[in-house]
Design a protein around this motif. Structure first.
Motif, short mmCIF file in Angstrom:
data_model
loop_
_atom_site.label_atom_id
_atom_site.label_comp_id
_atom_site.label_asym_id
_atom_site.label_seq_id
_atom_site.Cartn_x
_atom_site.Cartn_y
_atom_site.Cartn_z
N ASN A 90 12.69 45.98 54.55
CA ASN A 90 14.22 45.88 54.17
C ASN A 90 14.85 46.23 55.46
N GLN A 91 14.73 47.58 55.62
CA GLN A 91 15.26 48.26 56.76
C GLN A 91 15.04 47.78 58.04
N PHE A 92 13.70 47.44 58.48
CA PHE A 92 13.35 47.00 59.59
C PHE A 92 14.14 45.87 59.88
N LEU A 93 14.29 44.81 58.98
CA LEU A 93 14.88 43.51 59.40
C LEU A 93 16.35 43.76 59.68
N LEU A 94 16.97 44.94 59.11
CA LEU A 94 18.43 45.11 59.26
C LEU A 94 18.66 45.98 60.64
N ASN A 95 17.81 46.87 60.62
CA ASN A 95 18.25 47.84 62.04
C ASN A 95 17.13 47.85 63.11
N ARG A 96 15.92 47.33 62.80
CA ARG A 96 14.67 47.20 63.85
C ARG A 96 14.47 48.64 64.16
N LYS A 97 14.61 49.66 63.41
CA LYS A 97 14.00 51.14 63.82
C LYS A 97 12.81 51.00 63.42
N LYS A 98 11.91 51.54 64.32
CA LYS A 98 10.54 51.76 64.28
C LYS A 98 10.01 52.65 63.15
N ILE A 99 10.79 53.56 62.66
CA ILE A 99 10.48 54.61 61.67
C ILE A 99 10.04 53.83 60.24
N ASN A 100 10.69 52.60 60.21
CA ASN A 100 10.48 51.76 59.06
C ASN A 100 9.16 51.22 58.94
N ILE A 101 8.67 51.03 60.13
CA ILE A 101 7.19 50.63 60.30
C ILE A 101 6.02 51.44 59.62
N LEU A 102 6.38 52.85 59.86
CA LEU A 102 5.76 53.93 59.23
C LEU A 102 5.67 53.93 57.70
N TYR A 103 7.04 53.48 57.09
CA TYR A 103 7.32 53.43 55.81
C TYR A 103 6.34 52.47 55.18
N ILE A 104 6.38 50.93 56.01
CA ILE A 104 5.77 50.06 55.60
C ILE A 104 4.21 50.51 55.33
N GLY A 105 3.69 50.96 56.48
CA GLY A 105 2.39 51.54 56.40
C GLY A 105 1.87 52.44 55.27
N LEU A 106 2.86 53.15 55.22
CA LEU A 106 2.41 54.58 54.00
C LEU A 106 2.42 53.94 52.61
N GLY A 107 3.43 52.74 52.48
CA GLY A 107 3.22 52.17 51.06
C GLY A 107 2.30 51.20 51.06
N PHE A 108 1.84 50.46 51.97
CA PHE A 108 0.96 49.44 51.89
C PHE A 108 -0.67 50.34 51.75
#
Length: 328
Positions: A90-108
């Protein structure tokens, strides 16, 4: 009755929303709280999984199954993994911040370790809905899908991912699916509807949360679980209806669907798809929507939706007052 209500705290924790609302937190503060709790859960889950059989968290003691050398760990609050995954997208699509990729990876990583095929399928399905809800652009959606496929393919080539995929394939090939007439969930359903919950009205109002203090009802459920591997939780919301009753389950579904519909702002769409993923996956096969601790997180979701609606109304009223007082 007192003991049943006291032991029903897993379901009554939905009322935690009323406590949270007393502190008048903003929707932003609530979202940050949900994010932090989800990160902590995922980190704790991974640590516990890595060091097992050393048991660091009490919540993991009775939530694990080891069958055919396959270790599948559950921990209270597992909805946090799906929350963090959808939040990251959700946040990556809105702000493109790379930290959100870490959140995606952790959850997945966490729900991949859990190894639930139904949950994984619904997660991927509602990821597509989330992409569409935010981008509304077919070309961009295709681009994200290609990128996602590349990432998933890369992850799938790792030894860890290969082992988890093999586990799920093994269960599928063994006949752990609804196409197999001898599937254990068919046998569980037959037993619970024909042997256990047969008293007049019991199927409608539920048998109550089992209290293990020597009573026959709880002992019988415990016996069939140990002897035959029959667990009412394996039948998701259908199983839950035998415990807390059909009306209560329908109210729960109504609350979740209503909250999902009312979530419209793009920055909180992750809540909608977390709720829908866990709800639909819990219809027949898992207990994810009502797993221990999850109602506390769902209570926070309800607080976000309600608080955001109040903030928007207040903002709208302020704008109306300004227009009336000062004009254009």
């Amino acid at each position: 009755m007192y003991k049943v209500l006291f032991n029903s705290y897993d379901y009554l924790t939905l009322l935690f929303a009323l406590i949270v609302m007393k502190y008048n937190l903003s929707s932003h503060q609530l979202i940050q709280t949900i994010k932090i709790v989800s990160i902590i859960f995922c980190c704790c889950y991974l640590i516990q999984w890595i060091i097992y059989p050393i048991q660091l968290f009490a919540g993991s003691l009775n939530e694990n199954t080891i069958t055919q050398n396959q270790f599948r760990m559950r921990m209270p609050g597992s909805i946090c993994a799906f929350t963090l995954f959808f939040y990251g997208i959700n946040q990556f699509l809105l702000n493109r911040k790379k930290i959100n990729i870490l959140y995606i990876g952790l959850g997945f990583l966490v729900f991949l370790i859990m190894g639930f095929r139904t949950l994984l399928a619904f997660t991927l399905l509602f990821t597509l809905f989330l992409l569409y809800s935010i981008t509304k652009n077919a070309i961009r959606i295709i681009g994200y899908l290609i990128l996602g496929c590349i990432l998933v393919f890369g992850i799938s080539q790792t030894e860890f991912a290969q082992s988890k995929i093999k586990e799920m394939q093994t269960r599928q090939e063994k006949g752990d699916n609804f196409s197999n007439k001898d599937y254990i969930r068919y046998r569980e359903y037959e037993y619970f509807t024909e042997e256990q919950f047969i008293k007049p009205g019991e199927k409608f109002i539920g048998g109550g949360t089992p209290v293990y203090d020597g009573n026959n009802y709880a002992n019988t459920l415990d016996h069939v679980a140990i002897t035959y591997g029959y667990f009412w939780v394996d039948l998701g919301l259908i199983g839950l209806s035998w415990i807390i009753g059909i009306p209560a389950v329908l109210i729960l579904i109504y609350i979740i669907i209503r909250c999902s519909i009312r979530i419209k702002d793009k920055d909180i769409l992750f809540i909608r798809y977390t709720l829908l993923t866990t709800l639909f996956s819990s219809l027949l096969t898992t207990a994810e929507i009502f797993r221990r601790g999850n109602f506390i997180i769902i209570a926070l979701f309800l607080c976000v939706e309600y608080t955001r609606s109040l903030e928007k109304k207040k903002h709208s009223l302020n704008n109306t007052y300004y227009d009336k007082k000062f004009g254009n």
